[in-house]
Design an enzyme around this catalytic site. Structure first.
Site, PDB file in Angstrom:
ATOM      1  N   MET A  59     -23.557 -39.701  -4.191  1.00  0.00           N
ATOM      2  CA  MET A  59     -24.056 -39.185  -5.459  1.00  0.00           C
ATOM      3  C   MET A  59     -22.982 -39.287  -6.551  1.00  0.00           C
ATOM      4  SD  MET A  59     -26.597 -38.120  -7.062  1.00  0.00           S
ATOM      5  CE  MET A  59     -27.931 -37.192  -6.321  1.00  0.00           C
ATOM      6  N   LYS A  77     -10.181  -1.426   9.863  1.00  0.00           N
ATOM      7  CA  LYS A  77     -10.047  -1.353  11.322  1.00  0.00           C
ATOM      8  C   LYS A  77      -9.974   0.096  11.816  1.00  0.00           C
ATOM      9  CE  LYS A  77      -7.295  -3.501  15.000  1.00  0.00           C
ATOM     10  NZ  LYS A  77      -6.216  -4.472  15.265  1.00  0.00           N
ATOM     11  N   PHE A 118      -0.677  -7.921   6.516  1.00  0.00           N
ATOM     12  CA  PHE A 118      -1.053  -9.172   7.159  1.00  0.00           C
ATOM     13  C   PHE A 118      -2.576  -9.331   7.117  1.00  0.00           C
ATOM     14  CE2 PHE A 118      -2.239 -11.406  11.194  1.00  0.00           C
ATOM     15  CZ  PHE A 118      -1.799 -12.657  10.797  1.00  0.00           C
ATOM     16  N   GLN A 119      -3.021 -10.464   6.657  1.00  0.00           N
ATOM     17  CA  GLN A 119      -4.449 -10.806   6.535  1.00  0.00           C
ATOM     18  C   GLN A 119      -5.227  -9.812   5.678  1.00  0.00           C
ATOM     19  OE1 GLN A 119      -5.868 -11.662  10.572  1.00  0.00           O
ATOM     20  NE2 GLN A 119      -5.320 -13.809  10.235  1.00  0.00           N
ATOM     21  N   GLU A 164     -15.992 -19.740   9.559  1.00  0.00           N
ATOM     22  CA  GLU A 164     -16.833 -18.683   8.980  1.00  0.00           C
ATOM     23  C   GLU A 164     -17.797 -19.201   7.912  1.00  0.00           C
ATOM     24  OE1 GLU A 164     -13.597 -18.523   9.488  1.00  0.00           O
ATOM     25  OE2 GLU A 164     -13.119 -16.736  10.660  1.00  0.00           O
TER      26      GLU A 164
HETATM   27  C1  LIG Z   1     -18.317 -28.586  -1.269  1.00  0.00           C
HETATM   28  C2  LIG Z   1     -18.640 -29.627  -2.274  1.00  0.00           C
HETATM   29  N1  LIG Z   1     -17.674 -30.430  -2.755  1.00  0.00           N
HETATM   30  C3  LIG Z   1     -17.972 -31.392  -3.660  1.00  0.00           C
HETATM   31  C4  LIG Z   1     -19.250 -31.547  -4.114  1.00  0.00           C
HETATM   32  C5  LIG Z   1     -19.576 -32.605  -5.168  1.00  0.00           C
HETATM   33  N2  LIG Z   1     -20.513 -33.598  -4.627  1.00  0.00           N
HETATM   34  C6  LIG Z   1     -21.845 -33.533  -4.857  1.00  0.00           C
HETATM   35  S1  LIG Z   1     -22.683 -34.751  -4.088  1.00  0.00           S
HETATM   36  C7  LIG Z   1     -21.284 -35.396  -3.463  1.00  0.00           C
HETATM   37  C8  LIG Z   1     -21.310 -36.628  -2.597  1.00  0.00           C
HETATM   38  C9  LIG Z   1     -21.949 -36.375  -1.290  1.00  0.00           C
HETATM   39  O1  LIG Z   1     -21.651 -37.456  -0.446  1.00  0.00           O
HETATM   40  P1  LIG Z   1     -22.341 -37.605   0.939  1.00  0.00           P
HETATM   41  O2  LIG Z   1     -22.271 -36.351   1.701  1.00  0.00           O
HETATM   42  O3  LIG Z   1     -21.789 -38.806   1.620  1.00  0.00           O
HETATM   43  O4  LIG Z   1     -23.872 -37.829   0.575  1.00  0.00           O
HETATM   44  P2  LIG Z   1     -24.567 -38.986  -0.285  1.00  0.00           P
HETATM   45  O5  LIG Z   1     -24.531 -38.579  -1.716  1.00  0.00           O
HETATM   46  O6  LIG Z   1     -23.823 -40.259  -0.038  1.00  0.00           O
HETATM   47  O7  LIG Z   1     -25.960 -39.028   0.238  1.00  0.00           O
HETATM   48  C10 LIG Z   1     -20.165 -34.665  -3.860  1.00  0.00           C
HETATM   49  C11 LIG Z   1     -18.759 -34.999  -3.498  1.00  0.00           C
HETATM   50  C12 LIG Z   1     -20.212 -30.653  -3.608  1.00  0.00           C
HETATM   51  N3  LIG Z   1     -21.474 -30.679  -4.020  1.00  0.00           N
HETATM   52  N4  LIG Z   1     -19.899 -29.733  -2.671  1.00  0.00           N
END
Ligand SMILES: Cc1ncc(C[n+]2csc(CCOP(=O)(O)OP(=O)(O)O)c2C)c(N)n1
Length: 567
Positions: free
Chosen positions: A479, A174, A124-125, A62
């Protein structure tokens, strides 16, 4: 605002509430719904085949439904629709709702709820959907009578679109879906109109701008939502004022326009940040002035008086002190200001812009690397159609895409800006592709984010949506690794991440997978992906420890931005 009036048509045949859900969607022209069925939506799905005007897209999770509806909405300007069952279905929607809320994307989400007599009994749910989604939606309705279904859904659409757009949830138990009724939706009356700008505030803003020597316009998502590109360009040209954008404002002005000065903020260009730093008047239109844009607040645009125009009055004065605040639609403000300001020429101020323009050539060290990310992003841009849509996930690749795609067509850049939700790109790209079937749609993701929603490739296959997913694979949650390297003494913790063999995985879905490891294969591989008629997954092994530059250190002022070795 629409009323909830209903009228009974005596000769009408009784219909189930479930039918009224689809009939209401048909009546507002919502012909694509992204959803996933379950116990509490069984009546709705039982009724669906009787409503062939609604195309239902069966997602794999979802969260994907909400992001697809979001991508559909951003690419088309229409309200996106998603649906989920009660409990886990509704909880899975929440990330996508929060994403749409932060980025002002109009969505309507229809959730099934347990039957009314079971509510409040830990059935439930059962989850308290209204309680759960309150902070991440514009509004949420619980429908308690079948005759209210149509009017409520129509009102949800009006709310989602009105003013600052956003997501609205309609939760339908529902038993209400099963109730027979002869009620029909009454005419809802006119849509609420956006407020007009206060002429006195416009005059004050115009006086400030007319007295400015170094004005800068900051264009945010609001300019795109208002489809006010022409008005923005006209005002900028009249003032000879540079236009910088926020991340979501990318596409508000063509990036090859002589007054386009690039993106502002944490990973914005040095030129954009310096111009705002030196500006004497800043005109911010349709943005929140969030922390990624302003850097250290007390040092933001220190020499400038700030004019802030936004359709959402709660934004004015929230983050930056404003000299003039205008509550109105971005298009109306830009248009009205253009007729109030003097045509001016500012060769010196413009010269600054020329000098600070980001340089396209690769840095010396990048020439020694097989696949530096900037080269990969530019190659994607070169390969894709001029009017292709680009959907970036969240992380380093998102910033490289924002910096180097250099889009000339309006509104072709889609990304999760406010929430920064990894996993956004593939589902949003599928939604965009379904909204724009004749266009090319490229998703750009990291190897972390790709693994969060890769399963939606199954949706792309089932729907025959030919999205191209380019995974910029660096073996890291890049990042976060960059921040660990730069701001946590290089202590690398839980950021190296393994990946499956994406080519094999794509193959398992019946999708073309292409591995790219060498610079000399890059353009040919991208061209092959572009020409392939179905979905494609590209596993592009980029330079592993490249960093995003420039960067404003956390807590720092934009003026303290570090340019890095690739400047
Ligand atoms: C759902 C979620 N969890 C954690 C983060 C924290 N976060 C921001 S950038 C990043 C790394 C992203 O890694 P990747 O997808 O490999 O992309 P890259 O930065 O290597 O281009 C994380 C873990 C986030 N933004 N969203």
């Amino acid at each position: 605002m629409a009323t909830l009036a209903t009228r009974t048509i005596p000769e009408a045949v009784a219909q189930r509430g479930a039918d009224l859900v689809w009939a209401a969607l048909e009546s507002v022209g919502a012909n694509v719904v992204f959803g996933y069925p379950g116990g509490a939506t069984l009546p709705m799905y039982d009724a669906l085949p009787d409503h062939p005007r609604v195309h239902h897209v069966l997602v794999r999770h979802e969260q994907g439904a909400a992001h697809m509806a979001d991508g559909y909405a951003r690419a088309t300007g229409r309200v996106g629709v998603c649906s989920a069952t009660s409990g886990p279905g509704a909880t899975n929607l929440v990330t996508g709702l929060a994403c749409a809320y932060m980025d002002s994307v109009p969505l309507v989400a229809i959730t099934g709820q347990v039957s009314t007599p079971l509510m409040g009994r830990d059935a439930f749910q059962e989850t308290d959907v209204l309680g759960m989604v309150g902070p991440v939606t514009k509004h949420a309705f619980l429908v308690s009578a079948a005759e209210d279904i149509g009017p409520t859904i129509r009102r949800a659409f009006a709310i989602a679109r009105a003013g600052r757009p956003g997501p609205v949830v309609v939760d339908i138990p529902k038993d209400v879906q099963l109730t027979l009724t002869t009620a029909r939706t009454a005419d809802d009356g006119p849509e609420p109109r956006a407020p007009g700008a206060d002429p006195a505030e416009l005059d004050r803003a115009a006086a400030l701008v007319n007295g400015a020597a170094r004005p800068v316009i900051i264009a945010g998502q609001g300019v795109r939502l208002a489809r006010a590109h022409r008005e923005l360009r006209a005002l900028a040209e009249r003032l000879d004022a540079p236009v910088v954008t926020t991340l979501l404002g990318i596409g508000a002005i063509s990036e090859d326009h002589p007054l386009a000065a690039g993106m502002l903020g944490m990973h914005g260009s040095a030129g954009a940040n310096r111009m705002v730093n030196d500006a004497d008047v800043v005109l911010g239109v349709g943005l929140r002035f969030d922390d990624r844009v302003t850097g250290k607040l007390s040092a933001f645009a220190p020499k400038a008086r700030i004019i802030h125009a936004d359709i959402d009055p709660t934004q004015l004065g929230k983050n930056v002190p404003t000299a003039v605040g205008i509550v109105a639609d971005a298009g109306a403000v830009l248009f009205a200001l253009a007729s109030r300001v003097a045509r001016t020429s500012r060769p010196e101020w413009r010269g600054r812009l020329e000098r600070d323009r980001p340089r396209p050539q690769l840095a010396a060290y990048e020439e020694r690397v097989e696949l530096p990310p900037r080269l990969v992003v530019r190659a994607i841009r070169e390969t894709a159609a001029d009017d292709a849509y680009f959907v970036a996930d969240v992380g380093q690749h998102q910033m490289w895409a924002a910096q180097h795609l250099r889009l000339t067509e309006p509104d072709r850049f889609l990304t999760s800006g406010g929430l920064g939700a990894m996993g956004y790109a593939l589902p949003a790209a599928i939604g965009a592709q379904l909204g724009r079937p004749a266009s090319e749609v490229w998703a750009i993701a990291g190897d972390g984010g790709a693994q969060m929603t890769f399963h939606e490739l199954g949706t792309a296959v089932q729907e025959g949506t030919p999205v191209k997913l380019a995974i910029l694979n660096n073996g890291y949650l890049g990042m976060v690794r960059q921040w660990q390297q730069l701001f946590h003494d290089g202590r690398i913790s839980q950021t190296p991440i393994s990946s499956p063999d994406y080519v094999k995985l794509a193959d398992a879905y019946g999708v073309l997978g292409i591995l790219v490891e060498r610079r000399r294969d890059l353009l040919a591989s991208l061209a092959k992906a572009k020409l392939h008629r179905g979905p494609v997954v590209l596993d592009i092994r980029i330079e592993r420890e490249a960093n995003v530059w420039p960067i404003v250190p956390p807590g720092g002022a934009n003026a303290d931005l570090i340019e890095g070795p690739s400047a």
